[in-house]
Design a protein around this motif. Structure first.
Motif, PDB file in Angstrom:
ATOM      1  N   UNK A 160       0.360  -1.464   0.143  1.00 41.40           N
ATOM      2  CA  UNK A 160      -0.094  -0.225  -0.023  1.00 41.40           C
ATOM      3  C   UNK A 160       0.835   0.828   0.248  1.00 41.40           C
ATOM      4  N   UNK A 161       1.639   1.231   1.491  1.00 41.48           N
ATOM      5  CA  UNK A 161       2.930   2.825   1.122  1.00 41.48           C
ATOM      6  C   UNK A 161       3.383   2.554  -0.266  1.00 41.48           C
ATOM      7  N   UNK A 162       3.921   1.494  -0.906  1.00 39.49           N
ATOM      8  CA  UNK A 162       4.340   1.867  -1.788  1.00 39.49           C
ATOM      9  C   UNK A 162       3.983   2.396  -3.179  1.00 39.49           C
ATOM     10  N   UNK A 163       2.508   1.693  -3.200  1.00 39.41           N
ATOM     11  CA  UNK A 163       1.682   2.069  -4.165  1.00 39.41           C
ATOM     12  C   UNK A 163       1.168   2.979  -3.888  1.00 39.41           C
ATOM     13  N   UNK A 164       0.586   4.102  -3.315  1.00 38.47           N
ATOM     14  CA  UNK A 164       0.855   5.577  -2.845  1.00 38.47           C
ATOM     15  C   UNK A 164       1.576   6.429  -2.997  1.00 38.47           C
ATOM     16  N   UNK A 165       3.003   6.244  -3.255  1.00 41.33           N
ATOM     17  CA  UNK A 165       4.021   7.147  -3.199  1.00 41.33           C
ATOM     18  C   UNK A 165       4.243   7.287  -4.475  1.00 41.33           C
ATOM     19  N   UNK A 166       4.241   6.306  -4.871  1.00 40.91           N
ATOM     20  CA  UNK A 166       4.621   7.870  -7.280  1.00 40.91           C
ATOM     21  C   UNK A 166       2.423   8.453  -7.077  1.00 40.91           C
ATOM     22  N   UNK A 167       1.590   7.614  -7.153  1.00 40.49           N
ATOM     23  CA  UNK A 167       0.121   8.285  -6.955  1.00 40.49           C
ATOM     24  C   UNK A 167       0.216   9.443  -6.802  1.00 40.49           C
ATOM     25  N   UNK A 168      -0.304   9.714  -5.200  1.00 45.33           N
ATOM     26  CA  UNK A 168      -0.342  10.724  -4.484  1.00 45.33           C
ATOM     27  C   UNK A 168       0.921  11.290  -3.835  1.00 45.33           C
ATOM     28  N   UNK A 169       1.312  10.356  -2.937  1.00 43.57           N
ATOM     29  CA  UNK A 169       2.852  11.518  -2.008  1.00 43.57           C
ATOM     30  C   UNK A 169       3.583  12.343  -2.555  1.00 43.57           C
ATOM     31  N   UNK A 170       4.237  11.754  -3.721  1.00 41.10           N
ATOM     32  CA  UNK A 170       4.898  12.781  -4.754  1.00 41.10           C
ATOM     33  C   UNK A 170       4.362  13.382  -5.405  1.00 41.10           C
ATOM     34  N   UNK A 171       3.381  13.544  -6.457  1.00 42.27           N
ATOM     35  CA  UNK A 171       2.457  14.467  -6.710  1.00 42.27           C
ATOM     36  C   UNK A 171       2.563  15.335  -5.558  1.00 42.27           C
ATOM     37  N   UNK A 172       2.363  15.559  -4.763  1.00 43.47           N
ATOM     38  CA  UNK A 172       1.745  16.036  -3.482  1.00 43.47           C
ATOM     39  C   UNK A 172       3.044  16.860  -2.955  1.00 43.47           C
ATOM     40  N   UNK A 173       4.397  16.341  -2.964  1.00 43.18           N
ATOM     41  CA  UNK A 173       5.022  17.010  -3.158  1.00 43.18           C
ATOM     42  C   UNK A 173       5.750  16.316  -0.763  1.00 43.18           C
ATOM     43  N   UNK A 174       4.744  14.982  -0.960  1.00 48.04           N
ATOM     44  CA  UNK A 174       5.127  14.530   0.094  1.00 48.04           C
ATOM     45  C   UNK A 174       5.989  13.663   0.340  1.00 48.04           C
ATOM     46  N   UNK A 175       7.345  13.794   1.538  1.00 48.99           N
ATOM     47  CA  UNK A 175       8.538  12.426   0.693  1.00 48.99           C
ATOM     48  C   UNK A 175       7.652  11.727   1.676  1.00 48.99           C
ATOM     49  N   UNK A 176       8.141  10.048   1.357  1.00 48.29           N
ATOM     50  CA  UNK A 176       7.722   9.285   1.548  1.00 48.29           C
ATOM     51  C   UNK A 176       7.360   8.713   2.564  1.00 48.29           C
ATOM     52  N   UNK A 202      -2.765  18.694   2.170  1.00 46.02           N
ATOM     53  CA  UNK A 202      -2.710  18.608   0.938  1.00 46.02           C
ATOM     54  C   UNK A 202      -3.572  17.505   0.670  1.00 46.02           C
ATOM     55  N   UNK A 203      -3.226  16.347   1.132  1.00 43.95           N
ATOM     56  CA  UNK A 203      -4.186  15.592   0.897  1.00 43.95           C
ATOM     57  C   UNK A 203      -6.135  15.814   0.485  1.00 43.95           C
ATOM     58  N   UNK A 204      -5.989  16.475   2.342  1.00 47.25           N
ATOM     59  CA  UNK A 204      -8.162  17.249   2.358  1.00 47.25           C
ATOM     60  C   UNK A 204      -7.960  17.674   1.092  1.00 47.25           C
ATOM     61  N   UNK A 205      -6.867  18.571   0.708  1.00 44.76           N
ATOM     62  CA  UNK A 205      -7.447  19.288  -0.840  1.00 44.76           C
ATOM     63  C   UNK A 205      -7.419  18.437  -1.740  1.00 44.76           C
ATOM     64  N   UNK A 206      -6.636  17.824  -1.594  1.00 46.17           N
ATOM     65  CA  UNK A 206      -7.218  16.849  -3.153  1.00 46.17           C
ATOM     66  C   UNK A 206      -8.360  16.333  -3.480  1.00 46.17           C
ATOM     67  N   UNK A 207      -8.571  15.891  -2.135  1.00 45.37           N
ATOM     68  CA  UNK A 207     -10.057  15.051  -1.754  1.00 45.37           C
ATOM     69  C   UNK A 207     -11.135  16.496  -2.630  1.00 45.37           C
ATOM     70  N   UNK A 208     -10.955  17.123  -1.740  1.00 45.58           N
ATOM     71  CA  UNK A 208     -12.364  18.346  -1.885  1.00 45.58           C
ATOM     72  C   UNK A 208     -12.086  18.549  -2.642  1.00 45.58           C
ATOM     73  N   UNK A 209     -10.890  18.604  -4.298  1.00 48.68           N
ATOM     74  CA  UNK A 209     -10.966  18.741  -5.041  1.00 48.68           C
ATOM     75  C   UNK A 209     -10.541  17.749  -5.890  1.00 48.68           C
ATOM     76  N   UNK A 210     -11.575  16.803  -5.496  1.00 45.48           N
ATOM     77  CA  UNK A 210     -12.175  15.677  -6.577  1.00 45.48           C
ATOM     78  C   UNK A 210     -10.917  14.685  -7.496  1.00 45.48           C
ATOM     79  N   UNK A 211      -9.991  14.886  -6.573  1.00 46.89           N
ATOM     80  CA  UNK A 211      -8.833  13.878  -6.916  1.00 46.89           C
ATOM     81  C   UNK A 211      -7.978  14.772  -7.945  1.00 46.89           C
ATOM     82  N   UNK A 212      -8.014  15.625  -8.206  1.00 48.37           N
ATOM     83  CA  UNK A 212      -7.167  16.250  -8.740  1.00 48.37           C
ATOM     84  C   UNK A 212      -6.943  17.502  -8.158  1.00 48.37           C
ATOM     85  N   UNK A 213      -5.376  17.774  -8.768  1.00 46.81           N
ATOM     86  CA  UNK A 213      -3.807  18.284  -7.948  1.00 46.81           C
ATOM     87  C   UNK A 213      -3.302  19.064  -8.741  1.00 46.81           C
TER      88      UNK A 213
END
Length: 308
Positions: A160-176, A202-213
């Motif tokens: 799970x953590x490795x799956x989310x890292x390139x798809x969400x965390x890196x996109x939001x500028x969050x170190x793994x 930032x993750x909250x903003x991503x959800x508020x914006x319907x998954x767009x960043x």
């Protein structure tokens, strides 16, 4: 000059609430921030569940499985039990997401956390009686979220953590981030994620914006729409700390609030991310409140809402 968070800060101090950090975003920007303590990555407890849910949404979008996929397709113990238990035979990914697994109580309460070899949460999940038809009754069930974490690993080939890292965390500028695992190496899913309040916002903003960043779709918007609306009733959920905000229904690892149209991520000791679509706002709390965690959530309604 009075600022956005003055009343909130005063209320925290008056009530002696153990809030660590507060971040308020509106229109995509941070418009208020107060650190009662130096900001650092903190254990988010059950706020972790929403990250697990969004990983599921991404995996569904990538074709790894479906909302209506049955657990018997992935878990050998489910396939074995299905022959004699119709509830297990019918269990789907949807049922895990909405805490409708059919258990009467959370199997994780029976885990012996003092001995790692006893942490077989998958076995606890399938060993607990399935009392209700899947998807019909809400029971707060950490083991259901753990199975979702394991499902990500089984179907995508990475945890799970490795799956989310390139798809969400890196996109939001969050170190793994750190995500605690169970002894078999599977990220807990139901808890264990560590983030700072600002990164969490930032993750909250991503959800508020319907998954767009920044113009890029990271999570399918259709899944977020389902996740942040009622999938199962919670009117019978009545622990000692429950308020009206616990009785408005549950989505996919997301709680609905009594304030119309809003929802939240919710973790032990006062970890909250409150989404307020009608105000285009996200309110994030990281706390260590051992006794009155719902009082932290209520700061949103009593000190902030009329200012947004």
């Amino acid at each position: 000059m009075k600022t956005l968070l003055d009343d909130l800060v005063a209320s925290v101090r008056r009530q002696q609430l153990q809030v660590r950090n507060v971040v308020v975003r509106q229109g995509g920007d941070v418009i208020g921030k107060h650190d009662f303590e130096e900001e650092q990555p903190a254990l988010l407890y059950s706020v972790s569940k929403t990250f697990t849910s969004m990983a599921v949404g991404i995996a569904i979008g990538e074709g790894a499985f479906r909302l209506d996929s049955r657990l018997t397709e992935f878990f050998p113990e489910a396939a074995q039990l299905a022959a004699r238990d119709e509830h297990v035979a019918a269990l789907t990914v949807h049922d895990l997401l909405c805490m409708g697994s059919g258990h009467a109580e959370c199997p994780v309460t029976k885990a012996d956390w003092s001995e790692g070899r006893s942490w077989d949460i998958e076995r606890l999940f399938f060993g607990e009686p399935f009392v209700y038809a899947p998807g019909t009754r809400f029971t707060y069930d950490n083991s259901a979220t753990y199975l979702l974490s394991k499902l990500i690993g089984l179907t995508t080939g990475v945890p799970l953590d490795e799956y989310l890292d390139p798809r969400v965390f890196r996109k939001l500028g969050i170190p793994k981030p750190r995500w605690d695992t169970c002894p078999k190496g599977v990220p807990q899913g139901f808890s264990g994620l560590h983030l700072t309040a600002e990164h969490l916002s930032r993750f909250g903003q991503l959800i508020l914006d319907q998954g767009r960043w920044k113009g890029e779709a990271l999570i399918p918007s259709g899944y977020i729409e389902q996740a942040t609306s009622v999938r199962i009733a919670t009117s019978d959920f009545d622990p000692p700390f429950a308020t009206d905000d616990h009785h408005q229904g549950y989505g996919y690892q997301v709680w609905m609030n009594a304030y119309p149209g809003s929802c939240r991520m919710d973790g032990l000791y006062g970890q909250y991310v409150v989404l307020l679509p009608d105000r285009n706002a996200v309110v994030t709390f990281v706390s260590a409140e051992p006794h009155r965690m719902t009082a932290v959530l209520e700061l949103t309604w009593t000190t902030l809402l009329d200012k947004l």
